[in-house]
Design an enzyme around this catalytic site. Sequence first.
Site, PDB file in Angstrom:
ATOM      1  N   ASN A 298       2.127  -6.191  11.267  1.00  0.00           N
ATOM      2  CA  ASN A 298       0.358  -5.851  10.051  1.00  0.00           C
ATOM      3  C   ASN A 298      -0.612  -4.801  11.006  1.00  0.00           C
ATOM      4  O   ASN A 298      -0.588  -4.496  12.259  1.00  0.00           O
ATOM      5  CB  ASN A 298      -0.772  -6.656  10.572  1.00  0.00           C
ATOM      6  CG  ASN A 298      -1.550  -6.565   9.393  1.00  0.00           C
ATOM      7  OD1 ASN A 298      -1.470  -6.518   7.756  1.00  0.00           O
ATOM      8  ND2 ASN A 298      -3.840  -6.310   9.507  1.00  0.00           N
TER       9      ASN A 298
ATOM     10  N   THR B  36       0.809  -1.427  -0.026  1.00  0.00           N
ATOM     11  CA  THR B  36       0.466   0.245   0.032  1.00  0.00           C
ATOM     12  C   THR B  36       0.699   1.126   0.016  1.00  0.00           C
ATOM     13  O   THR B  36       0.791   1.674  -1.238  1.00  0.00           O
ATOM     14  CB  THR B  36      -0.950   0.159   1.090  1.00  0.00           C
ATOM     15  OG1 THR B  36      -0.386  -0.097   2.640  1.00  0.00           O
ATOM     16  CG2 THR B  36      -1.529  -0.934   0.445  1.00  0.00           C
TER      17      THR B  36
ATOM     18  N   GLN C  81       2.085 -13.342  -1.655  1.00  0.00           N
ATOM     19  CA  GLN C  81       0.508 -13.291  -2.250  1.00  0.00           C
ATOM     20  C   GLN C  81       0.511 -12.850  -3.361  1.00  0.00           C
ATOM     21  O   GLN C  81      -0.971 -12.816  -3.929  1.00  0.00           O
ATOM     22  CB  GLN C  81      -0.513 -12.932  -0.921  1.00  0.00           C
ATOM     23  CG  GLN C  81      -0.487 -14.381   0.105  1.00  0.00           C
ATOM     24  CD  GLN C  81      -1.214 -13.586   1.401  1.00  0.00           C
ATOM     25  OE1 GLN C  81      -2.902 -13.685   0.986  1.00  0.00           O
ATOM     26  NE2 GLN C  81      -0.758 -13.172   2.110  1.00  0.00           N
TER      27      GLN C  81
ATOM     28  N   HIS D 168       1.089 -16.883  -5.681  1.00  0.00           N
ATOM     29  CA  HIS D 168      -0.735 -16.140  -6.094  1.00  0.00           C
ATOM     30  C   HIS D 168      -0.361 -15.710  -8.284  1.00  0.00           C
ATOM     31  O   HIS D 168      -0.576 -14.488  -8.081  1.00  0.00           O
ATOM     32  CB  HIS D 168      -1.586 -15.235  -5.574  1.00  0.00           C
ATOM     33  CG  HIS D 168      -2.619 -15.584  -4.946  1.00  0.00           C
ATOM     34  ND1 HIS D 168      -2.478 -14.707  -2.996  1.00  0.00           N
ATOM     35  CD2 HIS D 168      -2.469 -16.916  -4.385  1.00  0.00           C
ATOM     36  CE1 HIS D 168      -3.572 -15.294  -3.016  1.00  0.00           C
ATOM     37  NE2 HIS D 168      -3.677 -16.737  -2.700  1.00  0.00           N
TER      38      HIS D 168
HETATM   39  P1  NAD Z   1      -5.305  -7.672   2.661  1.00  0.00           P
HETATM   40  O1  NAD Z   1      -6.002  -6.045   1.703  1.00  0.00           O
HETATM   41  O2  NAD Z   1      -6.855  -8.574   3.273  1.00  0.00           O
HETATM   42  O3  NAD Z   1      -4.939  -7.206   3.855  1.00  0.00           O
HETATM   43  C1  NAD Z   1      -4.550  -6.167   3.826  1.00  0.00           C
HETATM   44  C2  NAD Z   1      -3.931  -5.884   5.594  1.00  0.00           C
HETATM   45  O4  NAD Z   1      -2.517  -5.524   5.402  1.00  0.00           O
HETATM   46  C3  NAD Z   1      -4.932  -5.527   6.182  1.00  0.00           C
HETATM   47  O5  NAD Z   1      -5.261  -6.006   6.969  1.00  0.00           O
HETATM   48  C4  NAD Z   1      -4.456  -3.747   6.337  1.00  0.00           C
HETATM   49  O6  NAD Z   1      -5.566  -3.305   7.352  1.00  0.00           O
HETATM   50  C5  NAD Z   1      -2.820  -4.058   6.204  1.00  0.00           C
HETATM   51  N1  NAD Z   1      -2.132  -2.587   6.073  1.00  0.00           N
HETATM   52  C6  NAD Z   1      -2.284  -2.470   4.779  1.00  0.00           C
HETATM   53  N2  NAD Z   1      -1.476  -1.296   4.590  1.00  0.00           N
HETATM   54  C7  NAD Z   1      -0.580  -1.622   5.922  1.00  0.00           C
HETATM   55  C8  NAD Z   1       1.299  -0.704   5.846  1.00  0.00           C
HETATM   56  N3  NAD Z   1       1.428  -0.258   5.404  1.00  0.00           N
HETATM   57  N4  NAD Z   1       1.706  -1.546   6.919  1.00  0.00           N
HETATM   58  C9  NAD Z   1       1.039  -2.901   7.311  1.00  0.00           C
HETATM   59  N5  NAD Z   1      -0.461  -3.337   7.020  1.00  0.00           N
HETATM   60  C10 NAD Z   1      -1.188  -2.773   6.392  1.00  0.00           C
HETATM   61  O7  NAD Z   1      -4.440  -8.573   1.815  1.00  0.00           O
HETATM   62  P2  NAD Z   1      -4.417 -10.027   2.017  1.00  0.00           P
HETATM   63  O8  NAD Z   1      -4.505 -10.491   3.403  1.00  0.00           O
HETATM   64  O9  NAD Z   1      -3.212 -10.234   1.211  1.00  0.00           O
HETATM   65  O10 NAD Z   1      -5.054 -10.650   1.054  1.00  0.00           O
HETATM   66  C11 NAD Z   1      -5.451 -10.469  -0.247  1.00  0.00           C
HETATM   67  C12 NAD Z   1      -5.129 -10.751  -1.558  1.00  0.00           C
HETATM   68  O11 NAD Z   1      -5.377  -9.990  -2.543  1.00  0.00           O
HETATM   69  C13 NAD Z   1      -4.490 -11.896  -1.845  1.00  0.00           C
HETATM   70  O12 NAD Z   1      -4.606 -12.333  -1.889  1.00  0.00           O
HETATM   71  C14 NAD Z   1      -3.071 -11.067  -2.695  1.00  0.00           C
HETATM   72  O13 NAD Z   1      -2.623 -11.719  -3.787  1.00  0.00           O
HETATM   73  C15 NAD Z   1      -4.412  -9.879  -3.692  1.00  0.00           C
HETATM   74  N6  NAD Z   1      -4.188  -8.543  -3.772  1.00  0.00           N
HETATM   75  C16 NAD Z   1      -2.627  -8.562  -4.119  1.00  0.00           C
HETATM   76  C17 NAD Z   1      -1.813  -7.124  -4.200  1.00  0.00           C
HETATM   77  C18 NAD Z   1      -0.683  -6.920  -4.823  1.00  0.00           C
HETATM   78  O14 NAD Z   1      -0.264  -7.671  -5.277  1.00  0.00           O
HETATM   79  N7  NAD Z   1      -0.439  -5.623  -4.282  1.00  0.00           N
HETATM   80  C19 NAD Z   1      -3.659  -6.228  -4.264  1.00  0.00           C
HETATM   81  C20 NAD Z   1      -4.576  -6.157  -3.813  1.00  0.00           C
HETATM   82  C21 NAD Z   1      -5.063  -7.717  -3.621  1.00  0.00           C
END
Ligand code: NAD
Length: 247
Positions: free
Chosen positions: A215, A29, A103, A121
């Site tokens: 997290n 993010t 992931q 993934h």
């Molecule tokens: P999720 O969105 O379910 O969870 C992300 C977590 O990270 C949340 O709890 C959030 O509060 C926390 N978070 C956000 N910014 C943060 C920071 N700067 N520092 C620490 N924590 C932070 O994500 P997930 O568990 O990875 O599951 C989502 C699925 O979607 C996965 O399968 C992933 O592959 C995919 N996805 C990938 C991307 C990417 O490749 N960047 C983006 C979106 C979704």
Amino acid sequence: MDFSKIKQASDMIKNSSKTMVLTGAGISTESGIPDFRSPGSGLWENMDPMEALSTTVLYNNPKKFYSEGYKILLGMTDAKPNTAHYVLAEMEKQGYIKGVITQNIDNLHQKAGTKYLLEVHGNTREGSCTTCGKVVDINVLTEKVNNNEIPPKCNQCGGLLRPDVIFFGDMLPEDFNIALQEMEDCQLLIVIGSSLAVSPVNYLPSMAEKFIIINEGRTAMDYRCDLKIEDKAGVVLEKILMELNKE
Ligand code: NAD
């Protein structure tokens, strides 16, 4: 920030003979890629990724997939790694971690220099033909989509081209089996930026001897972890590496 937790994490890493890292969307993010579940900015706020990024839509309504879900993937291809990705690459170089299981599909660990990377993934570097299996660079797909070839077709056999990303409904790739094997003798797993809501990846932490969660916000496994650090990934990892490098 609770510095006693930084010290505790650093001690756990020093005392572990094999440490792996598991990352999720939250680590990216700070690179400008929205995650799924952060309140206010997560992708889930505006759409249902479980639908837009599913095999059901890809195969039954490829026009919808390429006009909605595919745009989410394209938003990731120009992003740059942030401090958290670089610190993990450095921790691998210094021998504190064996590697990273991710992931994420945004290629940012690879860009930051992580060598041992398991992408459970898939990735957004390549695509392939669903009929003949020919692998193409993701730019080939994008160019076709931009030229209104929707859905994009394979130049070799005319089959449907798709990104090599694992969607809801897909089988997991070989990297996931390797990740399972890595857990067998893993003394410490550090989970970073994942809500641990997506299975079967969320089975991995409880397979390791111990696990730490870094997290911002709650996760589905907080009640089982050995240490929880609730803050931004970049700042926490930077401090842990500084602590590890103290004489
Ligand atoms: P999720 O969105 O379910 O969870 C992300 C977590 O990270 C949340 O709890 C959030 O509060 C926390 N978070 C956000 N910014 C943060 C920071 N700067 N520092 C620490 N924590 C932070 O994500 P997930 O568990 O990875 O599951 C989502 C699925 O979607 C996965 O399968 C992933 O592959 C995919 N996805 C990938 C991307 C990417 O490749 N960047 C983006 C979106 C979704």
